[in-house]
Design a protein around this motif. Structure first.
Motif, PDB file in Angstrom:
ATOM      1  N   ILE A   1      -2.193   0.407   2.603  1.00 22.55           N
ATOM      2  CA  ILE A   1      -0.760   0.457   2.879  1.00 22.55           C
ATOM      3  C   ILE A   1       0.027  -0.181   1.735  1.00 22.55           C
ATOM      4  O   ILE A   1      -0.147  -1.363   1.429  1.00 22.55           O
ATOM      5  N   GLY A   2       0.882   0.612   1.125  1.00 26.87           N
ATOM      6  CA  GLY A   2       1.767   0.104   0.083  1.00 26.87           C
ATOM      7  C   GLY A   2       3.032  -0.468   0.686  1.00 26.87           C
ATOM      8  O   GLY A   2       3.002  -1.141   1.706  1.00 26.87           O
ATOM      9  N   GLY A   3       4.175  -0.169   0.062  1.00 28.34           N
ATOM     10  CA  GLY A   3       5.397  -0.759   0.595  1.00 28.34           C
ATOM     11  C   GLY A   3       6.641  -0.338  -0.144  1.00 28.34           C
ATOM     12  O   GLY A   3       6.748   0.787  -0.627  1.00 28.34           O
ATOM     13  N   LYS A   4       7.550  -1.254  -0.271  1.00 28.57           N
ATOM     14  CA  LYS A   4       8.872  -0.965  -0.821  1.00 28.57           C
ATOM     15  C   LYS A   4       8.794  -0.783  -2.334  1.00 28.57           C
ATOM     16  O   LYS A   4       8.154  -1.562  -3.038  1.00 28.57           O
ATOM     17  N   SER A   5       9.462   0.257  -2.820  1.00 26.67           N
ATOM     18  CA  SER A   5       9.552   0.520  -4.248  1.00 26.67           C
ATOM     19  C   SER A   5      10.910   1.149  -4.526  1.00 26.67           C
ATOM     20  O   SER A   5      11.751   1.270  -3.620  1.00 26.67           O
ATOM     21  N   LYS A   6      11.145   1.576  -5.756  1.00 30.35           N
ATOM     22  CA  LYS A   6      12.415   2.221  -6.076  1.00 30.35           C
ATOM     23  C   LYS A   6      12.611   3.507  -5.276  1.00 30.35           C
ATOM     24  O   LYS A   6      13.732   3.859  -4.913  1.00 30.35           O
ATOM     25  N   ALA A   7      11.494   4.207  -5.011  1.00 30.90           N
ATOM     26  CA  ALA A   7      11.599   5.517  -4.364  1.00 30.90           C
ATOM     27  C   ALA A   7      11.302   5.492  -2.868  1.00 30.90           C
ATOM     28  O   ALA A   7      11.726   6.396  -2.145  1.00 30.90           O
ATOM     29  N   PHE A   8      10.574   4.489  -2.393  1.00 31.34           N
ATOM     30  CA  PHE A   8      10.082   4.502  -1.019  1.00 31.34           C
ATOM     31  C   PHE A   8      10.373   3.184  -0.317  1.00 31.34           C
ATOM     32  O   PHE A   8      10.628   2.160  -0.946  1.00 31.34           O
ATOM     33  N   ASP A   9      10.261   3.236   1.025  1.00 27.27           N
ATOM     34  CA  ASP A   9      10.394   2.024   1.827  1.00 27.27           C
ATOM     35  C   ASP A   9       9.529   2.181   3.077  1.00 27.27           C
ATOM     36  O   ASP A   9       9.176   3.302   3.482  1.00 27.27           O
ATOM     37  N   LEU A  10       9.161   1.043   3.654  1.00 25.00           N
ATOM     38  CA  LEU A  10       8.383   1.022   4.890  1.00 25.00           C
ATOM     39  C   LEU A  10       9.080   0.078   5.869  1.00 25.00           C
ATOM     40  O   LEU A  10       8.650  -1.054   6.088  1.00 25.00           O
ATOM     41  N   PRO A  11      10.179   0.534   6.483  1.00 27.03           N
ATOM     42  CA  PRO A  11      10.911  -0.319   7.424  1.00 27.03           C
ATOM     43  C   PRO A  11      10.127  -0.475   8.719  1.00 27.03           C
ATOM     44  O   PRO A  11       9.169   0.263   8.981  1.00 27.03           O
ATOM     45  N   PRO A  12      10.534  -1.427   9.556  1.00 27.68           N
ATOM     46  CA  PRO A  12       9.781  -1.690  10.787  1.00 27.68           C
ATOM     47  C   PRO A  12       9.549  -0.457  11.661  1.00 27.68           C
ATOM     48  O   PRO A  12       8.453  -0.262  12.197  1.00 27.68           O
ATOM     49  N   ALA A  13      10.575   0.366  11.835  1.00 27.47           N
ATOM     50  CA  ALA A  13      10.415   1.526  12.719  1.00 27.47           C
ATOM     51  C   ALA A  13       9.352   2.483  12.200  1.00 27.47           C
ATOM     52  O   ALA A  13       8.530   2.995  12.973  1.00 27.47           O
TER      53      ALA A  13
END
Length: 324
Positions: A167-179
């Protein structure tokens, strides 16, 4: 009288020390060393007084934090923005004796480098550019076997299919918010429960704290292992032990590592995206390496991705041509 063998090459793998960035420079250096006797030296650098935020042309070498001094190496392999004030100057400092390689798209004039190894999806072209699918990495069959052997006693009892989820995470292009993290966790849990298998879960430094907590709570009931950040990092062992690999779509490095195993790679969707990442994932799908995760653990085969070895062979070809 037999001709003496040339001395081993000296190769510096230069980065700011961040794991994903260093892995690119070091992976390519190690691949060269598998083809030619060489001494690989890791160099980690930084910039004093916050000057690393400036454009590369404005950063004075005197602000360097790190151990860089002559004699310069035969081959310099660097990755990341922090190395550009050095990579663009080292050929001059060495009197043209150092072969200078930069991974990724440096976004500076390419004439400073002997070779640039960017990902194909960056669209970079030039006479000294050798694009590859993904990014250089450190994975080899032997490394996977060694990492697996180190933790085999913990992994052996786990039921198949063993599913590695990276599992990755937040970057310039992407995000993984709680929902999104909650939905992702539910989908993973349902798939593993339906398969009767087990979970090998690893987060990265970019995984948001909230997402990590949500996913850990939702998945801890499954058979398997959730890495808790205590060393050693079982990342490579998880890839080696897995029957299938789930990987978030935000990282070229994570997808490339997974593709080097030859195992089914299922991509986990996140919020966000970019045209470059869309091209990257399309190329992986076209090669039969990845499929989008649709809630099922699937099985298929493909030749393991070995782009780092291909780049290493091209690097040596160009290096040798200059040295003749």
């Amino acid at each position: 009288m037999a001709k003496a063998s040339p001395p081993p090459l000296t190769i510096w793998a230069v980065s700011d020390g961040r794991a994903g960035i260093e892995a690119q420079a070091l992976g390519l250096a190690e691949a060269v060393a598998r083809l030619r006797p060489a001494e690989v030296v890791v160099k980690r650098i930084g910039w004093r007084w916050g000057l690393g935020r400036l454009p590369w042309r404005l950063i004075p070498p005197a602000a360097l934090k790190g151990d860089l001094a002559p004699p310069w190496p035969d081959i310099w392999i660097a990755a990341g923005r922090a190395t550009l004030p050095l990579s663009t100057r080292v050929r001059r400092w060495s009197g043209g004796e150092t072969f200078v390689v930069q991974t990724q798209d440096p976004r500076v004039p390419l004439t400073a480098f002997d070779l640039v190894v960017p990902p194909e999806h960056d669209g970079l072209t030039g006479s000294n550019v050798f694009p590859i699918l993904g990014a250089p990495n450190r994975l080899t069959p032997q490394k996977l076997a060694d990492e697996l052997a180190a933790v085999a006693d913990r992994l052996e009892p786990l039921p198949h299919p063993r599913v590695a989820a990276i599992i990755g995470g937040k970057s310039k292009a992407f995000d993984l918010p709680p929902a999104r993290a909650a939905v992702m966790a539910r989908e993973i849990a349902a798939a593993i429960e339906a398969s009767g298998g087990s979970l090998l879960l690893s987060f990265t430094r970019r995984t948001p704290t909230a997402a990590r907590a949500i996913m850990t709570a939702a998945l801890r009931h499954l058979p398997g292992i959730i890495w808790d950040d205590r060393p050693p990092n079982p990342y490579f062992a998880f890839l080696a032990a897995a029957d299938a690999i789930l990987v978030t779509e935000d990282s070229t490095n994570l997808a490339t590592d997974a593709a080097a195993t030859g195992k089914p790679v299922l991509t986990l969707s996140m919020e966000g995206g970019s045209a470059k990442f869309a091209r990257f994932h399309a190329a992986l799908r076209d090669r039969g390496i990845t499929r989008p995760f649709d809630g099922r653990i699937e099985t298929w085969t493909y030749p393991p991705l070995a782009e780092t070895d291909r780049a290493a062979a091209e690097l040596l070809r160009r290096h040798d041509a200059l040295c003749i």
